[in-house]
Design a protein around this motif. Structure first.
Motif, PDB file in Angstrom:
ATOM      1  N   TYR A 226      -5.064 -19.053  12.154  1.00  0.00           N
ATOM      2  CA  TYR A 226      -3.636 -19.341  12.228  1.00  0.00           C
ATOM      3  C   TYR A 226      -2.805 -18.175  11.698  1.00  0.00           C
ATOM      4  CZ  TYR A 226       0.806 -21.685  11.149  1.00  0.00           C
ATOM      5  OH  TYR A 226       2.138 -22.023  11.062  1.00  0.00           O
ATOM      6  N   ARG A 227      -3.197 -17.605  10.586  1.00  0.00           N
ATOM      7  CA  ARG A 227      -2.424 -16.535   9.962  1.00  0.00           C
ATOM      8  C   ARG A 227      -2.358 -15.304  10.873  1.00  0.00           C
ATOM      9  NH1 ARG A 227      -4.087 -12.598   5.881  1.00  0.00           N
ATOM     10  NH2 ARG A 227      -2.371 -12.026   4.474  1.00  0.00           N
ATOM     11  N   ALA A 228      -3.493 -14.903  11.421  1.00  0.00           N
ATOM     12  CA  ALA A 228      -3.507 -13.747  12.310  1.00  0.00           C
ATOM     13  C   ALA A 228      -2.641 -13.996  13.542  1.00  0.00           C
ATOM     14  CB  ALA A 228      -4.944 -13.428  12.734  1.00  0.00           C
ATOM     15  N   GLN A 229      -2.657 -15.227  14.046  1.00  0.00           N
ATOM     16  CA  GLN A 229      -1.861 -15.547  15.225  1.00  0.00           C
ATOM     17  C   GLN A 229      -0.368 -15.563  14.910  1.00  0.00           C
ATOM     18  OE1 GLN A 229      -3.465 -19.089  17.085  1.00  0.00           O
ATOM     19  NE2 GLN A 229      -5.488 -18.171  17.354  1.00  0.00           N
ATOM     20  N   CYS A 230      -0.001 -15.993  13.692  1.00  0.00           N
ATOM     21  CA  CYS A 230       1.411 -15.934  13.289  1.00  0.00           C
ATOM     22  C   CYS A 230       1.895 -14.481  13.255  1.00  0.00           C
ATOM     23  CB  CYS A 230       1.604 -16.587  11.925  1.00  0.00           C
ATOM     24  SG  CYS A 230       1.402 -18.383  11.916  1.00  0.00           S
ATOM     25  N   PHE A 231       1.077 -13.604  12.696  1.00  0.00           N
ATOM     26  CA  PHE A 231       1.445 -12.184  12.651  1.00  0.00           C
ATOM     27  C   PHE A 231       1.535 -11.601  14.064  1.00  0.00           C
ATOM     28  CE2 PHE A 231      -0.500 -11.884   8.164  1.00  0.00           C
ATOM     29  CZ  PHE A 231       0.728 -12.155   7.592  1.00  0.00           C
ATOM     30  N   ALA A 232       0.645 -12.054  14.951  1.00  0.00           N
ATOM     31  CA  ALA A 232       0.671 -11.562  16.333  1.00  0.00           C
ATOM     32  C   ALA A 232       1.957 -11.994  17.035  1.00  0.00           C
ATOM     33  CB  ALA A 232      -0.552 -12.071  17.095  1.00  0.00           C
ATOM     34  N   THR A 233       2.375 -13.246  16.824  1.00  0.00           N
ATOM     35  CA  THR A 233       3.645 -13.710  17.391  1.00  0.00           C
ATOM     36  C   THR A 233       4.803 -12.866  16.873  1.00  0.00           C
ATOM     37  OG1 THR A 233       2.865 -15.993  17.577  1.00  0.00           O
ATOM     38  CG2 THR A 233       5.243 -15.660  17.561  1.00  0.00           C
ATOM     39  N   THR A 234       4.794 -12.607  15.566  1.00  0.00           N
ATOM     40  CA  THR A 234       5.862 -11.823  14.950  1.00  0.00           C
ATOM     41  C   THR A 234       5.940 -10.432  15.550  1.00  0.00           C
ATOM     42  OG1 THR A 234       5.597 -13.054  12.884  1.00  0.00           O
ATOM     43  CG2 THR A 234       6.771 -10.954  12.772  1.00  0.00           C
ATOM     44  N   ARG A 235       4.798  -9.767  15.665  1.00  0.00           N
ATOM     45  CA  ARG A 235       4.782  -8.407  16.233  1.00  0.00           C
ATOM     46  C   ARG A 235       5.299  -8.404  17.664  1.00  0.00           C
ATOM     47  NH1 ARG A 235      -0.305  -8.217  13.629  1.00  0.00           N
ATOM     48  NH2 ARG A 235      -1.333  -8.686  15.621  1.00  0.00           N
ATOM     49  N   ALA A 236       4.801  -9.351  18.462  1.00  0.00           N
ATOM     50  CA  ALA A 236       5.177  -9.375  19.879  1.00  0.00           C
ATOM     51  C   ALA A 236       6.659  -9.693  20.057  1.00  0.00           C
ATOM     52  CB  ALA A 236       4.316 -10.397  20.625  1.00  0.00           C
ATOM     53  N   LEU A 237       7.163 -10.666  19.308  1.00  0.00           N
ATOM     54  CA  LEU A 237       8.563 -11.053  19.458  1.00  0.00           C
ATOM     55  C   LEU A 237       9.490  -9.978  18.901  1.00  0.00           C
ATOM     56  CD1 LEU A 237      10.595 -13.121  20.388  1.00  0.00           C
ATOM     57  CD2 LEU A 237      10.325 -14.322  18.206  1.00  0.00           C
ATOM     58  N   ALA A 238       9.120  -9.386  17.773  1.00  0.00           N
ATOM     59  CA  ALA A 238       9.936  -8.313  17.199  1.00  0.00           C
ATOM     60  C   ALA A 238      10.037  -7.140  18.158  1.00  0.00           C
ATOM     61  CB  ALA A 238       9.354  -7.863  15.865  1.00  0.00           C
ATOM     62  N   ALA A 239       8.932  -6.825  18.828  1.00  0.00           N
ATOM     63  CA  ALA A 239       8.953  -5.734  19.807  1.00  0.00           C
ATOM     64  C   ALA A 239       9.835  -6.092  20.998  1.00  0.00           C
ATOM     65  CB  ALA A 239       7.532  -5.429  20.270  1.00  0.00           C
ATOM     66  N   LYS A 240       9.719  -7.321  21.453  1.00  0.00           N
ATOM     67  CA  LYS A 240      10.510  -7.759  22.615  1.00  0.00           C
ATOM     68  C   LYS A 240      12.002  -7.742  22.281  1.00  0.00           C
ATOM     69  CE  LYS A 240      10.345  -9.611  26.837  1.00  0.00           C
ATOM     70  NZ  LYS A 240       9.696  -8.933  27.987  1.00  0.00           N
ATOM     71  N   LEU A 241      12.347  -8.120  21.057  1.00  0.00           N
ATOM     72  CA  LEU A 241      13.747  -8.166  20.629  1.00  0.00           C
ATOM     73  C   LEU A 241      14.235  -6.827  20.082  1.00  0.00           C
ATOM     74  CD1 LEU A 241      13.671 -11.615  18.786  1.00  0.00           C
ATOM     75  CD2 LEU A 241      14.792 -11.139  20.969  1.00  0.00           C
ATOM     76  N   GLN A 242      13.311  -5.870  20.008  1.00  0.00           N
ATOM     77  CA  GLN A 242      13.614  -4.534  19.485  1.00  0.00           C
ATOM     78  C   GLN A 242      14.171  -4.592  18.063  1.00  0.00           C
ATOM     79  OE1 GLN A 242      16.205  -2.874  22.592  1.00  0.00           O
ATOM     80  NE2 GLN A 242      14.415  -2.051  23.650  1.00  0.00           N
ATOM     81  N   LEU A 243      13.506  -5.393  17.222  1.00  0.00           N
ATOM     82  CA  LEU A 243      13.884  -5.462  15.812  1.00  0.00           C
ATOM     83  C   LEU A 243      13.313  -4.247  15.083  1.00  0.00           C
ATOM     84  CD1 LEU A 243      13.198  -9.231  14.998  1.00  0.00           C
ATOM     85  CD2 LEU A 243      15.383  -8.155  15.574  1.00  0.00           C
TER      86      LEU A 243
END
Length: 342
Positions: A226-243
């Motif tokens: 679960y933890r690794a997948q949460c970090f993966a969501t964060t990385r992918a969404l941050a990249a998509k949103l250009q944070l």
């Protein structure tokens, strides 16, 4: 052509905010061995001797703050999702909605699915990430009740979609409007779980929380981490949103008891961030596809109060995908692909 259907499954809610209904719901939820994973006798003692004596009143009060005239926010939103997906598909395939705890009960639905003559069922758990206390328990329940009440129904399972491009695109589309106003920082607040659960679901029993930087070190364990997948969501969404790097971080909410849970804790981060110069905060809750008690009361209400009292000036909880068009399109796309592949 076999008769097909889709089953959406989420967590559930009590029937009302009345204390007896909340107590009954908590007993079912916390009585799940994948939620409180301890010997049955010890779990019973903890529930009956402590939790169910005090928690229903507090939880009832919390639910009363977010309850709508139509009922539970989670149930109402999930029903809208079901109806909009049905409409988008032109009624070509029936969409059933079930809850792991409470109503509509999975057992009742599997009886209905069998009675309706369904032969092939697409199961879409409404959890983006794998966790034994959410995704796994819902899936196990559907298969168990299916074996009892609909043994001739073939079930196809949608795996966790935490970093799938189609899901990240939908999540970015519903998130972007909430970030249109200036902000200092974005906090990705995920539901917490005990650290013990990570070790239990690690098939190697030697990677999660053992290897240094375990979530950043490639491993088959990530399929159930679960933890690794949460970090993966964060990385992918941050990249998509250009944070930009440094303008976002991850935390975990809703801990229970005194044993080690995933850190950092959201409530403590909401106290800390203003002291670092963060005055305008946006909070995302990507562990949930529909707003519920944990996002509306715990974050939007209590979390905002904590942040402002600590010196923050602007706080907004960005809504979950709910029944917004991008999420409906995501579900419809998954269903169409399944239909076309069979």
């Amino acid at each position: 052509m076999p008769k097909r259907a889709v089953l959406l499954v989420n967590l559930g809610s009590p029937d009302s905010t009345d204390i007896p209904d909340v107590r009954r719901y908590l007993k079912e939820f916390l009585g799940d061995s994948r939620v409180l994973d301890m010997p049955k006798a010890m779990r019973w003692l903890l529930l009956e001797g402590l939790i169910l004596r005090t928690r229903p009143k507090r939880t009832s009060h919390a639910y009363s703050k977010v309850w709508t005239p139509e009922g539970s926010p989670l149930i109402v939103t999930s029903e809208r999702v079901r109806d909009k997906v049905t409409a988008a598909l032109g009624g070509r395939v029936p969409i059933y909605l079930g809850m792991r705890y409470g109503k509509p009960a999975v057992a009742d639905l599997m009886r209905r699915i069998s009675g309706d003559g369904i032969e092939e069922l697409l199961l879409i758990p409404q959890y983006p990430h794998y966790a034994m206390s959410s995704w796994e328990t819902a899936v196990v329940q559907v298969y168990a009740e299916g074996a009892k009440h609909a043994p001739n129904v073939r079930i196809t399972l949608v795996q966790p979609f935490y970093d799938a491009p189609d899901y990240i695109a939908a999540l970015a589309a519903v998130t972007a409007p909430g970030l249109a106003e200036p902000f200092d920082h974005v906090l990705f607040s995920y539901h917490g779980i005990p650290e013990r659960h990570l070790r239990q679901t690690d098939p190697s029993h030697s990677h999660c929380l053992t290897v240094r930087d375990c979530c950043d070190t490639c491993s088959p364990a990530h399929a159930t981490c679960y933890r690794a997948q949460c970090f993966a969501t964060t990385r992918a969404l941050a990249a998509k949103l250009q944070l930009p790097e440094g303008k976002y971080s991850v935390s975990f909410q809703s801990r229970l008891g005194s044993e080690p849970w995933l850190r950092p804790f959201t409530d403590l981060e909401l106290e800390r961030l203003p002291q670092t110069g963060v005055k305008r905060l946006a909070v995302l809750c990507p562990a949930f596809v529909a707003d519920c008690l944990e996002t509306l009361e715990e974050i939007r209400m209590a979390g905002q109060e904590t942040f402002l009292e600590a010196g923050g000036e602007s706080f907004r909880q960005i809504p979950c995908p709910n029944d917004q068009p991008p999420y409906i399109d995501f579900l419809v796309g998954r269903i169409k692909r399944w239909m076309e592949s069979n």
